[in-house]
Design a protein around this motif. Structure first.
Motif, PDB file in Angstrom:
ATOM      1  N   VAL A   1      39.160  22.236  16.068  1.00 42.22           N
ATOM      2  CA  VAL A   1      39.263  23.341  15.111  1.00 42.22           C
ATOM      3  C   VAL A   1      40.744  23.678  14.991  1.00 42.22           C
ATOM      4  O   VAL A   1      41.408  23.958  15.998  1.00 42.22           O
TER       5      VAL A   1
ATOM      6  N   LYS B   1      43.514  26.222  13.532  1.00 44.69           N
ATOM      7  CA  LYS B   1      43.683  27.593  13.054  1.00 44.69           C
ATOM      8  C   LYS B   1      45.093  27.746  12.507  1.00 44.69           C
ATOM      9  O   LYS B   1      46.068  27.414  13.179  1.00 44.69           O
TER      10      LYS B   1
ATOM     11  N   LEU C   1      32.742  28.832  11.699  1.00 45.28           N
ATOM     12  CA  LEU C   1      34.084  29.205  11.242  1.00 45.28           C
ATOM     13  C   LEU C   1      34.063  30.563  10.554  1.00 45.28           C
ATOM     14  O   LEU C   1      34.914  31.429  10.818  1.00 45.28           O
TER      15      LEU C   1
ATOM     16  N   GLU D   1      40.614  28.497   9.032  1.00 42.68           N
ATOM     17  CA  GLU D   1      40.068  27.717  10.136  1.00 42.68           C
ATOM     18  C   GLU D   1      39.469  26.438   9.563  1.00 42.68           C
ATOM     19  O   GLU D   1      38.650  26.496   8.628  1.00 42.68           O
TER      20      GLU D   1
END
Length: 510
Positions: free
Chosen positions: A239, A241, A352, A309
């Protein structure tokens, strides 16, 4: 960054030999609207001996003009009431393709103005269309060690626009690279690394979640999709960010969830009969959002905060793959029953969005979006256009309608789809045991309301259902399905478009 520089030129003298350009490309709806007399006279003279002039893109020998080359690329059907600015984009692409084939490396683009307000950004759209035409895939560039086909494109404009266009094109190049690159070269860890490198020194706040324990704790639905991939290090989920904070007082906050399914096999509901080909493009949503963040980092608009995200995962097949009928708690604490493992994108987005929901509750004037190549149904409904499905809060604020207006002017037209109570009924408590059903067990393309009802799932699985119009903290949310618009051309191997990067940018900075 593999990008052709777009350079403002504000003097008509640039069309002549000796000013550094090696071809003149004229994009016009009619020869008589061309503002430069030398070009108009030459084109009309050529038309007397070649009836193609003004009907099809044509290269003319033009002594005295830049490079001795004049390419007249007509805009067809501009007067048609159903046309939009993409008619200019098409003409520009035809013209730049001829210039490239003729050997030009530094052409000058001249876009004749049109009085119709539909075409108020025709110059900018035409310039970006040239970038789309000239882009070559990352694999090809790396294998062939190629350089850009052109060193620069001059834009004959009345006011400066190159800063905006170069920033947009830089974002689009990043988005195309991420979306269009094959699933091993751009596996989830590699995708994350490519983003980190692209954002280096940009001023963006960037972090990558890569620890399995943290991923499984904070992104349980995403990790269900990628469960069979954890045993292969190069396929493990990530993931990414990213956050942009503009200077000055923050007036608006935009939060984006990007679907980055690096490869969609269908999982246990495996895609058959050749259905897997092209599924490396299922990361187009995350790619477009990454490109948007790149553009913002270059433009540095004031007064806005943008949080993104990107969920990167491979829907792998294996002994540890998730299967239909499993019940998994989402990050928002909602019990989700898996209906079909090939409906994996909404699972990734739900987690998310749950994280973004929490941030949005304390943000200034938030707008939440999911961006995804989500359903075949949207392609059935709208072909190559993007669909926007918004919640009641967003609809009341006119966010979807505003996005549609922006998109129309910038050649990324969208269709608005209305979310209805039937869509929630399709996923709510089907078993009678209180679970939220992720999907039906048939292909979306043959499912009634196949691209609308996933938005209902996203709202409830992410916890956004508690932030409706009558709640204490309403949050506007719009789901953007780009399954039809993320690529162009060949249905499996076509060129990535980076859509809807331009629309999302102008929605944020307008």
């Amino acid at each position: 960054m593999f990008q052709v520089d777009l350079v403002d030129v504000q003097s008509d003298d640039a069309i002549f030999e000796g000013n550094g350009w090696d071809a003149v490309i004229v994009v016009a709806s009619d020869l008589d609207v061309i503002a430069q007399d030398e070009i108009k006279l030459l084109a009309n003279h050529a038309k007397q001996i070649d009836q193609r002039i003004g009907k099809t893109a044509t290269l003319l020998l033009a002594p005295g003009l830049a490079g001795g080359r004049l390419i007249v690329s007509p805009v067809l059907n501009a007067q048609n009431e159903y046309s939009d600015v993409t008619v200019f984009a098409k003409a520009a692409r035809e013209g730049i393709a001829i210039a490239k084939a003729a050997g030009a490396v530094k052409p000058l683009l001249v876009v004749s103005q049109h009085s119709d307000t539909r075409y108020q950004y025709a110059q900018q759209v035409s310039a970006l269309a040239c970038g789309q035409e000239l882009w070559q895939s990352l694999e090809y560039r790396e294998a062939e060690q190629t350089l850009p086909a052109m060193t620069a494109i001059g834009l004959l404009v009345t006011q400066s626009c190159s800063e905006l266009l170069n920033a947009v094109e830089a974002g689009k190049v990043l988005a195309r690279d991420l979306c269009g690159t094959e699933p091993e070269r751009m596996a989830a860890p590699a995708f994350a690394d490519y983003c980190v490198d692209a954002f280096n020194g940009s001023g963006l706040s960037v972090s990558v979640v890569d620890e399995q324990e943290e991923l499984e704790r904070d992104y349980p639905l995403l990790c269900a999709v990628g469960r069979a991939s954890f045993c292969v290090p190069r396929h493990q989920p990530r993931v990414v960010k990213v956050e942009y904070v503009g200077e000055g007082e923050i007036e608006k906050t935009f939060l984006f969830a990007g679907k980055g399914v690096i490869y969609d096999t269908g999982g246990a509901d495996i895609k058959v009969a050749g259905g897997m080909a092209g599924m490396s493009r299922d990361k187009g949503g995350a790619a477009a959002v990454a490109g948007l963040m790149k553009t913002l980092s270059l433009l540095k608009p004031k007064g806005i905060r943008v949080i993104a995200e990107l969920g990167l995962v491979r829907n792998s097949i294996g002994s540890d793959a998730f299967v239909p009928d499993e019940i998994i708690n989402s990050h928002a604490g909602v019990r989700v029953r898996i209906g079909n493992t090939d409906a994996e994108g909404r699972l990734v987005l739900a987690d998310l969005l749950s994280h973004l929901r929490i941030k949005a509750t304390s943000a200034v004037n938030p707008q939440l979006f999911s961006v995804a190549t989500l359903t075949g149904h949207v392609v059935r409904c709208y072909g190559g256009y993007t669909a926007v499905v918004e919640n009641a809060v967003s609809k009341a604020q006119g966010i979807g309608a505003g996005i549609a207006d922006v998109a129309e002017l910038w050649g990324e037209s969208v269709e608005l789809s209305r979310l209805r109570h039937d869509d929630f009924a399709k996923v709510n408590n089907i078993s009678g045991q209180g679970e939220l059903l992720s999907s039906n067990n048939g292909p979306s393309a043959i499912t009634a309301r196949g691209h609308q009802y996933p938005a209902a799932f996203l709202i409830n699985a992410s916890g956004l259902g508690d932030h409706g119009s009558h709640s204490a903290a309403p949050l506007p949310f719009a789901h953007i399905d780009i399954a039809g618009s993320a690529t162009e051309g060949h249905p499996l191997y076509g060129k990535p478009t980076a859509s809807p990067l331009v629309t999302l940018l102008h929605n944020a900075i307008k």
